[in-house]
Motif scaffolding. Structure first.
Motif, PDB file in Angstrom:
ATOM      1  N   SER A   1       6.781  11.147  -1.525  1.00 49.83           N
ATOM      2  CA  SER A   1       7.160   9.903  -2.207  1.00 49.83           C
ATOM      3  C   SER A   1       8.568   9.466  -1.807  1.00 49.83           C
ATOM      4  O   SER A   1       8.826   8.280  -1.618  1.00 49.83           O
ATOM      5  N   PHE A   2       9.478  10.420  -1.651  1.00 49.42           N
ATOM      6  CA  PHE A   2      10.830  10.106  -1.209  1.00 49.42           C
ATOM      7  C   PHE A   2      10.802   9.503   0.197  1.00 49.42           C
ATOM      8  O   PHE A   2      11.499   8.521   0.475  1.00 49.42           O
ATOM      9  N   SER A   3       9.995  10.070   1.069  1.00 45.77           N
ATOM     10  CA  SER A   3       9.894   9.547   2.433  1.00 45.77           C
ATOM     11  C   SER A   3       9.380   8.121   2.444  1.00 45.77           C
ATOM     12  O   SER A   3       9.900   7.268   3.164  1.00 45.77           O
ATOM     13  N   ILE A   4       8.367   7.854   1.653  1.00 47.83           N
ATOM     14  CA  ILE A   4       7.818   6.494   1.585  1.00 47.83           C
ATOM     15  C   ILE A   4       8.841   5.544   0.973  1.00 47.83           C
ATOM     16  O   ILE A   4       9.100   4.463   1.507  1.00 47.83           O
ATOM     17  N   PHE A   5       9.415   5.955  -0.133  1.00 44.44           N
ATOM     18  CA  PHE A   5      10.284   5.077  -0.907  1.00 44.44           C
ATOM     19  C   PHE A   5      11.634   4.830  -0.244  1.00 44.44           C
ATOM     20  O   PHE A   5      12.063   3.696  -0.080  1.00 44.44           O
ATOM     21  N   TYR A   6      12.300   5.882   0.153  1.00 48.45           N
ATOM     22  CA  TYR A   6      13.663   5.747   0.651  1.00 48.45           C
ATOM     23  C   TYR A   6      13.722   5.562   2.162  1.00 48.45           C
ATOM     24  O   TYR A   6      14.321   4.617   2.654  1.00 48.45           O
ATOM     25  N   LEU A   7      13.084   6.436   2.893  1.00 48.44           N
ATOM     26  CA  LEU A   7      13.147   6.348   4.349  1.00 48.44           C
ATOM     27  C   LEU A   7      12.383   5.137   4.879  1.00 48.44           C
ATOM     28  O   LEU A   7      12.739   4.581   5.913  1.00 48.44           O
ATOM     29  N   GLY A   8      11.354   4.722   4.152  1.00 52.29           N
ATOM     30  CA  GLY A   8      10.611   3.518   4.526  1.00 52.29           C
ATOM     31  C   GLY A   8      11.251   2.239   4.035  1.00 52.29           C
ATOM     32  O   GLY A   8      10.716   1.154   4.224  1.00 52.29           O
ATOM     33  N   LYS A   9      12.402   2.369   3.384  1.00 53.04           N
ATOM     34  CA  LYS A   9      13.165   1.229   2.867  1.00 53.04           C
ATOM     35  C   LYS A   9      12.350   0.366   1.896  1.00 53.04           C
ATOM     36  O   LYS A   9      12.536  -0.829   1.794  1.00 53.04           O
TER      37      LYS A   9
ATOM     38  N   LYS B   1      14.309  -1.556  -1.014  1.00 48.07           N
ATOM     39  CA  LYS B   1      15.114  -2.738  -0.743  1.00 48.07           C
ATOM     40  C   LYS B   1      14.275  -4.018  -0.670  1.00 48.07           C
ATOM     41  O   LYS B   1      14.732  -5.029  -0.167  1.00 48.07           O
ATOM     42  N   ARG B   2      13.079  -3.960  -1.166  1.00 48.38           N
ATOM     43  CA  ARG B   2      12.185  -5.108  -1.069  1.00 48.38           C
ATOM     44  C   ARG B   2      12.030  -5.819  -2.410  1.00 48.38           C
ATOM     45  O   ARG B   2      12.764  -5.565  -3.346  1.00 48.38           O
ATOM     46  N   SER B   3      11.057  -6.679  -2.522  1.00 45.77           N
ATOM     47  CA  SER B   3      10.891  -7.551  -3.682  1.00 45.77           C
ATOM     48  C   SER B   3      10.462  -6.806  -4.942  1.00 45.77           C
ATOM     49  O   SER B   3      10.084  -5.639  -4.904  1.00 45.77           O
ATOM     50  N   LYS B   4      10.501  -7.524  -6.058  1.00 46.13           N
ATOM     51  CA  LYS B   4      10.076  -6.928  -7.328  1.00 46.13           C
ATOM     52  C   LYS B   4       8.596  -6.574  -7.318  1.00 46.13           C
ATOM     53  O   LYS B   4       8.160  -5.703  -8.062  1.00 46.13           O
ATOM     54  N   TRP B   5       7.811  -7.197  -6.460  1.00 44.88           N
ATOM     55  CA  TRP B   5       6.384  -6.902  -6.381  1.00 44.88           C
ATOM     56  C   TRP B   5       6.151  -5.492  -5.846  1.00 44.88           C
ATOM     57  O   TRP B   5       5.139  -4.869  -6.153  1.00 44.88           O
ATOM     58  N   ILE B   6       7.090  -4.991  -5.084  1.00 39.79           N
ATOM     59  CA  ILE B   6       7.003  -3.605  -4.612  1.00 39.79           C
ATOM     60  C   ILE B   6       7.066  -2.654  -5.804  1.00 39.79           C
ATOM     61  O   ILE B   6       6.335  -1.669  -5.877  1.00 39.79           O
ATOM     62  N   TRP B   7       7.958  -2.943  -6.749  1.00 36.85           N
ATOM     63  CA  TRP B   7       8.090  -2.100  -7.942  1.00 36.85           C
ATOM     64  C   TRP B   7       6.814  -2.150  -8.770  1.00 36.85           C
ATOM     65  O   TRP B   7       6.421  -1.149  -9.367  1.00 36.85           O
ATOM     66  N   ILE B   8       6.164  -3.290  -8.798  1.00 28.06           N
ATOM     67  CA  ILE B   8       4.888  -3.412  -9.514  1.00 28.06           C
ATOM     68  C   ILE B   8       3.821  -2.566  -8.812  1.00 28.06           C
ATOM     69  O   ILE B   8       3.016  -1.901  -9.475  1.00 28.06           O
ATOM     70  N   ALA B   9       3.824  -2.539  -7.485  1.00 23.76           N
ATOM     71  CA  ALA B   9       2.872  -1.716  -6.740  1.00 23.76           C
ATOM     72  C   ALA B   9       3.129  -0.227  -6.994  1.00 23.76           C
ATOM     73  O   ALA B   9       2.182   0.558  -7.134  1.00 23.76           O
ATOM     74  N   ILE B  10       4.396   0.177  -7.056  1.00 23.91           N
ATOM     75  CA  ILE B  10       4.732   1.574  -7.375  1.00 23.91           C
ATOM     76  C   ILE B  10       4.224   1.923  -8.767  1.00 23.91           C
ATOM     77  O   ILE B  10       3.602   2.967  -8.980  1.00 23.91           O
ATOM     78  N   PHE B  11       4.488   1.036  -9.723  1.00 24.40           N
ATOM     79  CA  PHE B  11       4.030   1.249 -11.098  1.00 24.40           C
ATOM     80  C   PHE B  11       2.505   1.323 -11.157  1.00 24.40           C
ATOM     81  O   PHE B  11       1.937   2.200 -11.827  1.00 24.40           O
ATOM     82  N   ALA B  12       1.821   0.436 -10.418  1.00 25.97           N
ATOM     83  CA  ALA B  12       0.354   0.433 -10.413  1.00 25.97           C
ATOM     84  C   ALA B  12      -0.182   1.750  -9.848  1.00 25.97           C
ATOM     85  O   ALA B  12      -1.133   2.327 -10.396  1.00 25.97           O
TER      86      ALA B  12
ATOM     87  N   ILE C   1       0.841  -1.201   0.000  1.00 30.07           N
ATOM     88  CA  ILE C   1       0.000   0.000   0.000  1.00 30.07           C
ATOM     89  C   ILE C   1       0.875   1.249   0.000  1.00 30.07           C
ATOM     90  O   ILE C   1       0.617   2.204  -0.737  1.00 30.07           O
ATOM     91  N   ALA C   2       1.915   1.240   0.821  1.00 33.06           N
ATOM     92  CA  ALA C   2       2.837   2.382   0.852  1.00 33.06           C
ATOM     93  C   ALA C   2       3.496   2.578  -0.512  1.00 33.06           C
ATOM     94  O   ALA C   2       3.618   3.708  -0.997  1.00 33.06           O
ATOM     95  N   ALA C   3       3.907   1.485  -1.160  1.00 29.45           N
ATOM     96  CA  ALA C   3       4.534   1.582  -2.480  1.00 29.45           C
ATOM     97  C   ALA C   3       3.544   2.123  -3.509  1.00 29.45           C
ATOM     98  O   ALA C   3       3.910   2.932  -4.367  1.00 29.45           O
ATOM     99  N   PHE C   4       2.298   1.690  -3.432  1.00 28.59           N
ATOM    100  CA  PHE C   4       1.266   2.187  -4.335  1.00 28.59           C
ATOM    101  C   PHE C   4       1.156   3.710  -4.209  1.00 28.59           C
ATOM    102  O   PHE C   4       1.148   4.434  -5.206  1.00 28.59           O
ATOM    103  N   PHE C   5       1.112   4.204  -2.980  1.00 28.92           N
ATOM    104  CA  PHE C   5       0.991   5.649  -2.784  1.00 28.92           C
ATOM    105  C   PHE C   5       2.275   6.395  -3.139  1.00 28.92           C
ATOM    106  O   PHE C   5       2.212   7.563  -3.550  1.00 28.92           O
ATOM    107  N   ALA C   6       3.412   5.746  -3.020  1.00 26.69           N
ATOM    108  CA  ALA C   6       4.650   6.368  -3.498  1.00 26.69           C
ATOM    109  C   ALA C   6       4.541   6.621  -4.998  1.00 26.69           C
ATOM    110  O   ALA C   6       4.925   7.685  -5.495  1.00 26.69           O
ATOM    111  N   GLY C   7       3.985   5.657  -5.737  1.00 22.70           N
ATOM    112  CA  GLY C   7       3.766   5.834  -7.172  1.00 22.70           C
ATOM    113  C   GLY C   7       2.766   6.931  -7.472  1.00 22.70           C
ATOM    114  O   GLY C   7       2.938   7.716  -8.411  1.00 22.70           O
ATOM    115  N   VAL C   8       1.721   7.029  -6.667  1.00 23.10           N
ATOM    116  CA  VAL C   8       0.717   8.082  -6.835  1.00 23.10           C
ATOM    117  C   VAL C   8       1.365   9.460  -6.695  1.00 23.10           C
ATOM    118  O   VAL C   8       1.187  10.342  -7.536  1.00 23.10           O
TER     119      VAL C   8
END
Length: 113
Positions: free
Chosen positions: A72-80, A83-94, A18-25
């Motif tokens: 988005s930087f706070s979610i993506f970088y500070l929330g680490k 450093k997670r799975s490829k599915w996180i990148w799919i959530a960001i893209f979504a 969910i955090a990754a999704f909102f980072a993409g938003v």
């Protein structure tokens, strides 16, 4: 810090997606505000009257783009998240794709030809 052998500190949980999704938003929302801001064109922001419909100055648009970047930087970088799975990148893209279609619909319905 030592973790028990059965506990991975970077284990991806449901809320990371969910955090990754909102980072993409927030990442996608940077684009229209930043472009309108640096080109000196007014564009709606939450600071306008009425919020999201009235036009804000180019400086406010750059400010709103910066706020979106920091979120988005706070979610993506500070929330680490990075450093997670490829599915996180799919959530960001979504999140980015959903926001892109939402912005296209929202601002497309406000324009008149």
């Amino acid at each position: 810090m030592d973790y028990p052998s059965n506990e991975n500190p970077l284990k991806t949980r449901w809320y990371h997606y969910i955090a990754a999704f909102f980072a993409g938003v927030f990442l996608v929302n940077i684009i229209p505000h930043y472009i309108h801001g640096i080109t000196g064109k007014p564009f709606p922001t939450p600071f306008a009257d009425p919020p999201g419909k009235g036009l804000s100055s180019s400086v406010l648009n750059v400010l709103w783009a910066t706020i979106n970047f920091l979120i988005s930087f706070s979610i993506f970088y500070l929330g680490k998240i990075s450093k997670r799975s490829k599915w996180i990148w799919i959530a960001i893209f979504a999140g980015g794709i959903v926001m892109s279609f939402y912005l296209a619909h929202y601002f497309g319905s406000q324009t008149t030809l």
